[in-house]
Each structure stands twice: as structure tokens, then as C-alpha cells.
Motif scaffolding. Structure first.
Motif, mmCIF file in Angstrom:
data_model
loop_
_atom_site.group_PDB
_atom_site.id
_atom_site.type_symbol
_atom_site.label_atom_id
_atom_site.label_comp_id
_atom_site.label_asym_id
_atom_site.label_seq_id
_atom_site.Cartn_x
_atom_site.Cartn_y
_atom_site.Cartn_z
ATOM 1 N N ARG A 27 58.661 1.309 35.423
ATOM 2 C CA ARG A 27 57.381 0.621 35.508
ATOM 3 C C ARG A 27 57.419 -0.635 36.360
ATOM 4 N NH1 ARG A 27 55.644 0.827 29.071
ATOM 5 N NH2 ARG A 27 55.763 3.092 28.846
ATOM 6 N N THR A 28 58.602 -0.976 36.873
ATOM 7 C CA THR A 28 58.734 -2.248 37.572
ATOM 8 C C THR A 28 58.665 -2.117 39.089
ATOM 9 O OG1 THR A 28 61.140 -2.018 37.507
ATOM 10 C CG2 THR A 28 60.085 -3.278 35.728
ATOM 11 N N PHE A 29 58.429 -0.892 39.602
ATOM 12 C CA PHE A 29 58.404 -0.690 41.052
ATOM 13 C C PHE A 29 57.458 -1.672 41.721
ATOM 14 C CE2 PHE A 29 58.583 1.485 45.012
ATOM 15 C CZ PHE A 29 57.291 1.540 45.509
ATOM 16 N N SER A 30 56.291 -1.881 41.156
ATOM 17 C CA SER A 30 55.274 -2.700 41.810
ATOM 18 C C SER A 30 55.660 -4.167 41.905
ATOM 19 C CB SER A 30 53.938 -2.554 41.078
ATOM 20 O OG SER A 30 54.060 -3.024 39.753
ATOM 21 N N THR A 31 56.700 -4.569 41.207
ATOM 22 C CA THR A 31 57.112 -5.968 41.248
ATOM 23 C C THR A 31 58.197 -6.235 42.277
ATOM 24 O OG1 THR A 31 58.853 -5.739 39.583
ATOM 25 C CG2 THR A 31 56.608 -6.145 38.790
ATOM 26 N N TYR A 32 58.765 -5.171 42.863
ATOM 27 C CA TYR A 32 59.905 -5.328 43.766
ATOM 28 C C TYR A 32 59.506 -5.264 45.228
ATOM 29 C CZ TYR A 32 63.171 -4.334 39.901
ATOM 30 O OH TYR A 32 63.890 -4.352 38.744
ATOM 31 N N PRO A 33 60.092 -6.119 46.068
ATOM 32 C CA PRO A 33 60.024 -5.856 47.506
ATOM 33 C C PRO A 33 60.934 -4.659 47.799
ATOM 34 C CG PRO A 33 61.445 -7.726 47.090
ATOM 35 C CD PRO A 33 60.883 -7.327 45.766
ATOM 36 N N MET A 34 60.533 -3.821 48.740
ATOM 37 C CA MET A 34 61.272 -2.590 49.011
ATOM 38 C C MET A 34 61.591 -2.476 50.498
ATOM 39 S SD MET A 34 61.555 -1.019 46.087
ATOM 40 C CE MET A 34 62.127 0.565 46.702
ATOM 41 N N GLY A 35 62.618 -1.704 50.798
ATOM 42 C CA GLY A 35 62.990 -1.537 52.195
ATOM 43 C C GLY A 35 63.569 -0.164 52.495
ATOM 44 N N TRP A 36 63.634 0.127 53.762
ATOM 45 C CA TRP A 36 64.297 1.326 54.271
ATOM 46 C C TRP A 36 65.508 0.892 55.100
ATOM 47 C CZ3 TRP A 36 63.257 6.244 52.924
ATOM 48 C CH2 TRP A 36 62.014 6.532 52.355
ATOM 49 N N PHE A 37 66.587 1.629 54.937
ATOM 50 C CA PHE A 37 67.808 1.434 55.695
ATOM 51 C C PHE A 37 68.228 2.791 56.256
ATOM 52 C CE2 PHE A 37 68.817 -2.893 54.323
ATOM 53 C CZ PHE A 37 67.957 -3.019 53.251
ATOM 54 N N ARG A 38 69.108 2.779 57.236
ATOM 55 C CA ARG A 38 69.601 4.051 57.771
ATOM 56 C C ARG A 38 71.060 3.918 58.165
ATOM 57 N NH1 ARG A 38 66.188 4.262 63.525
ATOM 58 N NH2 ARG A 38 67.355 2.589 64.597
ATOM 59 N N GLN A 39 71.733 5.047 58.175
ATOM 60 C CA GLN A 39 73.134 5.061 58.566
ATOM 61 C C GLN A 39 73.403 6.298 59.406
ATOM 62 O OE1 GLN A 39 76.004 4.900 55.346
ATOM 63 N NE2 GLN A 39 77.522 3.987 56.715
ATOM 64 N N ALA A 40 73.834 6.065 60.626
ATOM 65 C CA ALA A 40 74.220 7.140 61.528
ATOM 66 C C ALA A 40 75.725 7.382 61.383
ATOM 67 C CB ALA A 40 73.876 6.765 62.968
ATOM 68 N N PRO A 41 76.180 8.580 61.718
ATOM 69 C CA PRO A 41 77.616 8.873 61.602
ATOM 70 C C PRO A 41 78.462 7.873 62.368
ATOM 71 C CG PRO A 41 76.387 10.874 62.010
ATOM 72 C CD PRO A 41 75.404 9.752 62.160
ATOM 73 N N GLY A 42 79.475 7.334 61.693
ATOM 74 C CA GLY A 42 80.379 6.406 62.341
ATOM 75 C C GLY A 42 79.853 5.000 62.510
ATOM 76 N N LYS A 43 78.670 4.744 61.954
ATOM 77 C CA LYS A 43 78.077 3.410 62.099
ATOM 78 C C LYS A 43 77.810 2.788 60.734
ATOM 79 C CE LYS A 43 75.864 4.136 66.592
ATOM 80 N NZ LYS A 43 74.607 3.985 67.362
ATOM 81 N N GLU A 44 77.617 1.475 60.743
ATOM 82 C CA GLU A 44 77.273 0.763 59.527
ATOM 83 C C GLU A 44 75.822 1.061 59.154
ATOM 84 O OE1 GLU A 44 80.881 -0.760 58.887
ATOM 85 O OE2 GLU A 44 79.199 -1.480 57.696
ATOM 86 N N ARG A 45 75.540 0.952 57.859
ATOM 87 C CA ARG A 45 74.153 1.073 57.432
ATOM 88 C C ARG A 45 73.367 -0.107 57.982
ATOM 89 N NH1 ARG A 45 73.458 3.988 52.334
ATOM 90 N NH2 ARG A 45 75.420 2.951 51.791
ATOM 91 N N GLU A 46 72.158 0.140 58.458
ATOM 92 C CA GLU A 46 71.368 -0.934 59.061
ATOM 93 C C GLU A 46 69.959 -0.975 58.484
ATOM 94 O OE1 GLU A 46 70.896 -0.403 63.275
ATOM 95 O OE2 GLU A 46 69.834 1.496 63.065
ATOM 96 N N PHE A 47 69.393 -2.153 58.534
ATOM 97 C CA PHE A 47 68.030 -2.387 58.065
ATOM 98 C C PHE A 47 67.035 -1.748 59.030
ATOM 99 C CE2 PHE A 47 64.399 -4.478 56.382
ATOM 100 C CZ PHE A 47 63.680 -5.015 57.443
ATOM 101 N N VAL A 48 65.974 -1.154 58.463
ATOM 102 C CA VAL A 48 64.925 -0.551 59.276
ATOM 103 C C VAL A 48 63.606 -1.290 59.080
ATOM 104 C CG1 VAL A 48 63.555 1.532 59.676
ATOM 105 C CG2 VAL A 48 66.017 1.719 59.214
ATOM 106 N N ALA A 49 63.157 -1.384 57.837
ATOM 107 C CA ALA A 49 61.862 -2.014 57.573
ATOM 108 C C ALA A 49 61.787 -2.401 56.102
ATOM 109 C CB ALA A 49 60.711 -1.085 57.931
ATOM 110 N N ALA A 50 60.916 -3.365 55.786
ATOM 111 C CA ALA A 50 60.732 -3.800 54.409
ATOM 112 C C ALA A 50 59.289 -4.192 54.176
ATOM 113 C CB ALA A 50 61.660 -4.967 54.083
#
Length: 121
Positions: A27-50
Motif C-alpha cells: 500500500r505504500t507505492f504511492s509514497t515512494y519516488p520511483m526509478g528505472w535503471f538498466r544494465q547491458a552485458p558487461g556494463k554497470e547498472r545505470e540510471f535511466v529515469a525517475a
């Protein structure tokens, strides 16, 4: 802690579009800021959008600015990522996450299974 399940990935040609979804439990989803991240093979996970808790403010990495659009529906406990004008360099596994007040930092060190996006050139 909220549980997150991503979906909507797939194989698409360069220039195409996809919409990712992330359904949250609890029930707490609406209280959280949320984001998308991505990870390509051989690379670090990176921020996409929030997005902030209400959806009134959004933030994007320079690499996806004006192509990707993050949104949320708090009534449906769902986060979205509309991806347009896809490029081969967007190929990665995409994850959603609760983020901190810095917006580009995940709040918890745990991840769902993600959803694979593959862009063919």
C-alpha cells in the motif's frame, strides 16, 4: 519493502517504441519516488529515469532525454517507461526500483528479475 515486477520488454527494431510496466505490491507505492535503471552485458547498472511520489516531477539521464518518458499510476500501483526512438545502445535489461531523494540512486540493494529490451539495428 515493496515488491516489484517488471514487464513489457521485447525485441524491437531501431526507431521503434516499447512501454515497460512495473507493478508494485503493498500500500505504500504511492509514497515512494520511483526509478528505472538498466544494465547491458558487461556494463554497470545505470540510471535511466525517475519520478517523484505524485508524478509531478520527472528526471532523465541525458542519454534518454526527450526519447523516454516515465510516468506512474498510483491507483494501479504501476510505474511505466515509454521508450521511443529506440537505439541499439538502449539494449539492456531494465529494472524498476524505489529511489532515494537523489532520484538516481536506488534506495534498496535488491532487484527484481527485470525485463529484457533488445533493439536491432
Amino acid at each position: 519493502q515493496v515488491q516489484l515486477v517488471e514487464s513489457g520488454g521485447g525485441l524491437v527494431q531501431a526507431g521503434g517504441s516499447l512501454r515497460l510496466s512495473c507493478v508494485a505490491s503493498g500500500r505504500t507505492f504511492s509514497t515512494y519516488p520511483m526509478g528505472w535503471f538498466r544494465q547491458a552485458p558487461g556494463k554497470e547498472r545505470e540510471f535511466v529515469a525517475a519520478i517523484n511520489w505524485s508524478g509531478g516531477s520527472t528526471y532523465s539521464a541525458d542519454s534518454v532525454k526527450n526519447r523516454f518518458h516515465i510516468s506512474r499510476d498510483n491507483d494501479k500501483n504501476t510505474l511505466y517507461l515509454q521508450m521511443n526512438s529506440l537505439k541499439s545502445e538502449d539494449t539492456a535489461r531494465y529494472y524498476c526500483a524505489v529511489v532515494t531523494s537523489d532520484y538516481d540512486v536506488p534506495a534498496f540493494d535488491s532487484w527484481g528479475q527485470g525485463t529484457q529490451v533488445t533493439v536491432s539495428s
